[in-house]
Motif scaffolding. Sequence first.
Motif, PDB file in Angstrom:
ATOM      1  N   GLU A   1       0.847  -1.123  -0.165  1.00  0.00           N
ATOM      2  CA  GLU A   1      -0.010   0.097  -0.122  1.00  0.00           C
ATOM      3  C   GLU A   1       0.843   1.160  -0.096  1.00  0.00           C
ATOM      4  O   GLU A   1       0.436   2.516  -0.420  1.00  0.00           O
ATOM      5  N   ILE A   2       2.192   1.168   0.532  1.00  0.00           N
ATOM      6  CA  ILE A   2       2.834   2.391   0.570  1.00  0.00           C
ATOM      7  C   ILE A   2       3.291   2.807  -0.799  1.00  0.00           C
ATOM      8  O   ILE A   2       3.615   4.125  -1.147  1.00  0.00           O
ATOM      9  N   LEU A   3       3.167   1.912  -1.891  1.00  0.00           N
ATOM     10  CA  LEU A   3       3.354   2.327  -3.190  1.00  0.00           C
ATOM     11  C   LEU A   3       2.219   3.201  -3.847  1.00  0.00           C
ATOM     12  O   LEU A   3       2.453   4.052  -4.830  1.00  0.00           O
ATOM     13  N   PHE A   4       1.040   3.082  -3.122  1.00  0.00           N
ATOM     14  CA  PHE A   4       0.041   3.760  -3.553  1.00  0.00           C
ATOM     15  C   PHE A   4      -0.622   5.003  -2.770  1.00  0.00           C
ATOM     16  O   PHE A   4      -1.506   5.675  -2.997  1.00  0.00           O
TER      17      PHE A   4
ATOM     18  N   ALA B   1      -7.370   7.164  -6.869  1.00  0.00           N
ATOM     19  CA  ALA B   1      -8.244   6.801  -7.774  1.00  0.00           C
ATOM     20  C   ALA B   1      -7.443   6.231  -8.958  1.00  0.00           C
ATOM     21  O   ALA B   1      -6.208   6.303  -8.901  1.00  0.00           O
ATOM     22  N   ASP B   2      -8.102   5.483  -9.641  1.00  0.00           N
ATOM     23  CA  ASP B   2      -7.409   4.557 -10.783  1.00  0.00           C
ATOM     24  C   ASP B   2      -6.549   5.848 -11.518  1.00  0.00           C
ATOM     25  O   ASP B   2      -7.263   6.543 -12.172  1.00  0.00           O
ATOM     26  N   PRO B   3      -5.338   5.684 -11.887  1.00  0.00           N
ATOM     27  CA  PRO B   3      -4.533   6.635 -12.632  1.00  0.00           C
ATOM     28  C   PRO B   3      -4.404   6.221 -14.117  1.00  0.00           C
ATOM     29  O   PRO B   3      -3.688   6.949 -14.802  1.00  0.00           O
ATOM     30  N   GLY B   4      -5.188   4.893 -14.309  1.00  0.00           N
ATOM     31  CA  GLY B   4      -5.009   4.792 -15.720  1.00  0.00           C
ATOM     32  C   GLY B   4      -3.716   3.944 -16.007  1.00  0.00           C
ATOM     33  O   GLY B   4      -2.799   3.964 -15.164  1.00  0.00           O
TER      34      GLY B   4
ATOM     35  N   ALA C   1      -2.209  -2.244 -11.811  1.00  0.00           N
ATOM     36  CA  ALA C   1      -1.634  -2.580 -10.449  1.00  0.00           C
ATOM     37  C   ALA C   1      -2.597  -2.019  -9.279  1.00  0.00           C
ATOM     38  O   ALA C   1      -2.879  -2.515  -8.263  1.00  0.00           O
ATOM     39  N   TRP C   2      -2.935  -0.884  -9.741  1.00  0.00           N
ATOM     40  CA  TRP C   2      -3.984  -0.005  -8.540  1.00  0.00           C
ATOM     41  C   TRP C   2      -5.167  -0.702  -8.297  1.00  0.00           C
ATOM     42  O   TRP C   2      -5.677  -1.159  -7.154  1.00  0.00           O
ATOM     43  N   GLY C   3      -5.619  -1.279  -9.343  1.00  0.00           N
ATOM     44  CA  GLY C   3      -7.087  -2.013  -9.403  1.00  0.00           C
ATOM     45  C   GLY C   3      -6.867  -3.508  -8.752  1.00  0.00           C
ATOM     46  O   GLY C   3      -7.512  -3.928  -7.585  1.00  0.00           O
ATOM     47  N   TYR C   4      -5.810  -4.058  -8.904  1.00  0.00           N
ATOM     48  CA  TYR C   4      -5.564  -5.276  -8.388  1.00  0.00           C
ATOM     49  C   TYR C   4      -5.325  -5.146  -6.622  1.00  0.00           C
ATOM     50  O   TYR C   4      -5.825  -5.871  -5.790  1.00  0.00           O
TER      51      TYR C   4
ATOM     52  N   ASN D   1      -7.291  -6.712  -3.613  1.00  0.00           N
ATOM     53  CA  ASN D   1      -6.376  -7.706  -2.959  1.00  0.00           C
ATOM     54  C   ASN D   1      -5.223  -7.012  -1.991  1.00  0.00           C
ATOM     55  O   ASN D   1      -4.097  -7.154  -2.267  1.00  0.00           O
ATOM     56  N   PRO D   2      -5.768  -6.069  -1.202  1.00  0.00           N
ATOM     57  CA  PRO D   2      -4.975  -5.327  -0.376  1.00  0.00           C
ATOM     58  C   PRO D   2      -3.417  -5.824   0.036  1.00  0.00           C
ATOM     59  O   PRO D   2      -2.587  -5.597   0.254  1.00  0.00           O
ATOM     60  N   ARG D   3      -3.991  -7.105   0.751  1.00  0.00           N
ATOM     61  CA  ARG D   3      -3.007  -8.062   1.542  1.00  0.00           C
ATOM     62  C   ARG D   3      -2.239  -9.098   0.720  1.00  0.00           C
ATOM     63  O   ARG D   3      -1.046  -9.448   1.146  1.00  0.00           O
ATOM     64  N   ALA D   4      -2.738  -9.488  -0.381  1.00  0.00           N
ATOM     65  CA  ALA D   4      -2.255 -10.470  -1.259  1.00  0.00           C
ATOM     66  C   ALA D   4      -1.621  -9.969  -2.546  1.00  0.00           C
ATOM     67  O   ALA D   4      -1.059 -10.895  -3.365  1.00  0.00           O
TER      68      ALA D   4
END
Length: 222
Positions: free
Chosen positions: A115-118, A123-126, A132-135, A139-142
């Motif tokens: 989550e530190i990467l986001f 919002a979805d940056p496209g 990667a953002w949507g995934y 699945n925030p933990r996996a």
Amino acid sequence: MKHRITKSLITAALALVVAFGASSARAGTSFEFLFHTDRVSDDRQLFLNLAVSNYGYDQVVLEPVLPRIRYVEVDLPVVLFLAHESGRSVDSIVDLRASGLSWSVVFTRCGVAPEILFQGIDADPGPPYGNAWGYWKKNPRAARFSGADIAGLVEVQIGSRVAGVRPYELARARGNGTPVFAVVAEKKGRPYHDHADRPSKAGGPHGKKGKGRGGGTDPHHQ
């Protein structure tokens, strides 16, 4: 049989020569631009220089580990980012990476959540980071990401840190074809333009240029 053994020995010797040559080439590469602004000659080098200075690492700490980083342009920002977020030394991060682990696994080993990467991307940056953002949202933990996604998102986070631009804006700019390091250079100014016509001790307008790549950049880097 003797012929096969001789051929095998020659093959092994050649492999060692190639490996030693590659290692020596990396060890002989100049990375002065990381520590001295007057050695910076392009936007990518400026980005790396700003990242190093912003995280507070000096030449004595970083220089010994640089020859062990295969792709300095791509991997050094991730090393700095992970060392800062995990509290580990840069040497330990480089050791994990050099052992053949993917960046996703290294993040897990260091106890740094994806989550530190986001941060700052609400919002979805496209493309190229929308998937990667949507995934991650689902699945925030996996969540596991490719090396290219991690390196790119780390650039976004570091770019935001050094230039004061929102991560979302940097991710969107990247999708529109503008590299993060170009946005940072535009915001911070390009010092190498200031001394482009200034004679140097080396006899050229820029002096001795450090190379930003430790062996080249692999587009399929994991």
